[in-house]
Design a protein around this motif. Structure first.
Motif, short mmCIF file in Angstrom:
data_model
loop_
_atom_site.label_atom_id
_atom_site.label_comp_id
_atom_site.label_asym_id
_atom_site.label_seq_id
_atom_site.Cartn_x
_atom_site.Cartn_y
_atom_site.Cartn_z
N LYS A 45 68.07 -40.23 35.93
CA LYS A 45 67.53 -41.68 36.20
C LYS A 45 66.13 -41.97 36.26
O LYS A 45 65.53 -42.81 35.46
CB LYS A 45 67.89 -41.72 37.87
CG LYS A 45 69.49 -41.69 38.21
CD LYS A 45 69.66 -41.62 39.93
CE LYS A 45 68.93 -40.60 40.59
NZ LYS A 45 69.55 -39.35 40.63
N SER A 46 65.28 -40.86 36.42
CA SER A 46 63.65 -41.04 36.42
C SER A 46 63.22 -41.25 35.11
O SER A 46 62.54 -41.70 34.58
CB SER A 46 63.19 -40.00 37.10
OG SER A 46 63.42 -40.17 38.83
N VAL A 47 64.07 -40.34 34.17
CA VAL A 47 63.66 -40.24 32.86
C VAL A 47 64.08 -41.74 32.17
O VAL A 47 63.27 -41.87 31.16
CB VAL A 47 64.33 -39.09 32.20
CG1 VAL A 47 64.18 -39.07 30.61
CG2 VAL A 47 63.81 -37.66 32.66
N LEU A 95 56.78 -44.91 41.36
CA LEU A 95 57.20 -43.63 40.78
C LEU A 95 57.90 -43.11 42.13
O LEU A 95 57.59 -43.58 43.46
CB LEU A 95 56.11 -42.71 40.60
CG LEU A 95 55.27 -43.33 39.27
CD1 LEU A 95 54.26 -42.50 38.95
CD2 LEU A 95 56.49 -43.36 38.04
N GLN A 96 58.69 -42.11 41.93
CA GLN A 96 59.66 -41.48 42.86
C GLN A 96 58.72 -40.80 44.09
O GLN A 96 59.09 -40.71 45.24
CB GLN A 96 60.35 -40.24 42.41
CG GLN A 96 61.51 -39.98 43.08
CD GLN A 96 62.53 -39.19 42.59
OE1 GLN A 96 62.32 -38.85 41.13
NE2 GLN A 96 63.70 -38.79 42.80
N ASP A 97 57.57 -40.48 43.64
CA ASP A 97 56.70 -39.60 44.76
C ASP A 97 55.48 -40.59 44.75
O ASP A 97 54.41 -40.13 44.38
CB ASP A 97 56.19 -38.14 44.07
CG ASP A 97 55.48 -37.34 45.19
OD1 ASP A 97 55.52 -37.88 46.48
OD2 ASP A 97 55.06 -36.49 44.94
N ALA A 177 61.83 -49.48 40.32
CA ALA A 177 61.54 -48.89 41.70
C ALA A 177 62.61 -47.59 41.81
O ALA A 177 63.74 -47.50 41.86
CB ALA A 177 62.01 -49.88 42.99
N ASP A 178 61.85 -46.57 41.70
CA ASP A 178 62.52 -45.05 41.86
C ASP A 178 62.29 -44.57 43.22
O ASP A 178 61.27 -44.56 43.98
CB ASP A 178 61.61 -43.96 41.03
CG ASP A 178 62.62 -43.02 40.60
OD1 ASP A 178 63.82 -42.70 40.98
OD2 ASP A 178 62.11 -42.26 39.68
N GLU A 179 63.60 -44.59 43.89
CA GLU A 179 63.76 -44.42 45.42
C GLU A 179 63.02 -43.12 45.73
O GLU A 179 63.07 -42.03 45.05
CB GLU A 179 65.26 -44.18 45.76
CG GLU A 179 65.29 -44.33 47.16
CD GLU A 179 66.74 -44.28 47.50
OE1 GLU A 179 67.34 -45.08 48.19
OE2 GLU A 179 67.32 -43.19 47.14
MG LIG Z 1 64.36 -38.75 39.87
#
Ligand SMILES: [Mg+2]
Ligand SMILES: Nc1ncnc2c1ncn2[C@@H]1O[C@H](COP(=O)(O)OP(=O)(O)OP(=O)(O)O)[C@@H](O)[C@H]1O
Length: 319
Positions: A45-47, A95-97, A177-179
């Motif tokens: 997902k993030s990639v 980003l996720q973080d 939007a990466d949760e």
């Molecule tokens: Mg991810």
């Protein structure tokens, strides 16, 4: 159409071999639409988001093939310089973080201001007003006061909004939007989701919402792509997928959403592990975990079948 992704392949070239993190995915997102990408940890997902942003960690992460057409331009072919201008102006990503994307030694005003200056050609005396505007868009109370504060003075939920403000500061056409992994509590999560709906209503931005939680999909997404081991195995409008999920993996994922009205409070979880992206099985990549697999599933990868105007599934059982 805001975004069209066609047969995207993204890999990491490591000492151990090629990791096919995204292994041929296609999807599109329309104006004012929220497209969800849902799947277990490590499915790519993030990639996918980082590929669209062209922010893969270099040199190991690379787009191997495929097209990412955003507002008519194929991002895969853009030079680094052009992409830098595009990023933030047309597309941006939370980003996720998110906590790592705020700098502890600068005020909120400085950090949102920097993003505004970078992407909008505004005279200096108008930057502050724009910063206040975008903080307001993210429903940050008393923005005039907040902009003089430092990240440590804000709650987790408020920091999250500031990161959202930076992403929206250039008024992009597409927001990814990466949760966040650091679990927001239920109330904050509900507010966070409501915020995206609000932003979309005000700006018409197209949104890709990345999550591992089908419950979140139900609340915010118009359509969804279910991702498994680097592939999208089912795409459908959210309403249809809940009513009638087709792929055994989708069925299992939906079953694993906690339901308040169910007496049984044990949470369903899918047995087994996803395959290694370095060593994928020959047939369907979900086959080793599938309870309804046929002989052919072990041998051949199922093709993507369009079952109606808006729906497609990759499963030998679905025709
Ligand atoms: Mg991810
Ligand atoms: N820098 C990297 N080098 C090598 N492999 C990587 C790298 N980053 C990600 N991967 C691999 O790519 C695959 C997809 O990772 P990705 O971060 O997209 O997962 P994800 O779906 O976002 O998971 P999560 O829900 O945990 O965030 C994983 O198998 C991961 O191990």
């Amino acid at each position: 159409m805001v975004l069209q992704v066609e047969d995207l392949h993204t890999s990491f070239f490591t000492k151990m071999g090629e990791v096919k993190a995204v292994d041929g995915i296609s999807f599109h997102v329309r104006e004012r639409e929220t497209f969800g990408i849902v799947g277990e940890s490590g499915c790519g997902k993030s990639v996918t988001g980082l590929s669209i942003m062209r922010l893969l960690p270099e040199p190991s992460g690379q787009i191997v093939s495929g097209k990412i057409i955003l507002e008519g331009k194929n991002l895969v072919e853009l030079s680094k310089k052009h992409m830098r201008a595009y990023r933030g102006k047309v597309v941006s990503m939370i980003l996720q973080d998110p906590m790592t994307s705020l700098n502890p030694v600068y005020t909120i005003g400085d950090q949102v201001g920097e993003a505004v200056r970078m992407h909008q050609d505004l005279p200096e005396n108008m930057v502050e007003a724009e910063v206040i505007d975008v903080l307001r868009l993210l429903r940050i109370p008393a923005p005039e006061v907040r902009l003089k504060e430092y990240p440590f003075q804000l709650s987790g939920g408020m920091k999250q909004r500031v990161v959202g403000a930076i992403a929206m500061s250039c008024r992009p056409r597409l927001l990814i939007a990466d949760e966040p992994t650091t679990a927001l509590d239920a109330t904050i999560q509900a507010q966070y989701i409501a915020l995206f709906e609000d932003i979309q209503e005000k700006t018409n931005v197209a949104i890709i919402f990345i999550t591992h939680d089908f419950g979140v999909v139900a609340r915010i997404c118009d359509r969804v792509g279910v991702m498994y081991a680097g592939k999208i195995i089912e795409t459908a409008p959210t309403r249809d997928i809940f009513k009638n999920p087709k792929h055994p993996y989708t069925i299992a994922l939906i079953k694993s959403v906690p339901q308040l009205d169910k007496k049984d409070d044990r949470l369903f979880s899918i047995e087994g592990q996803p395959p290694s992206m370095m060593n994928l099985p020959k047939g369907c990549r979900f086959c080793p975990r599938c309870h309804v697999a046929l002989d052919i599933c072990k041998e051949q990868e199922p093709p993507e079948v369009k079952i109606s105007e808006n729906r497609s599934v990759s499963c030998w059982r679905v025709k």
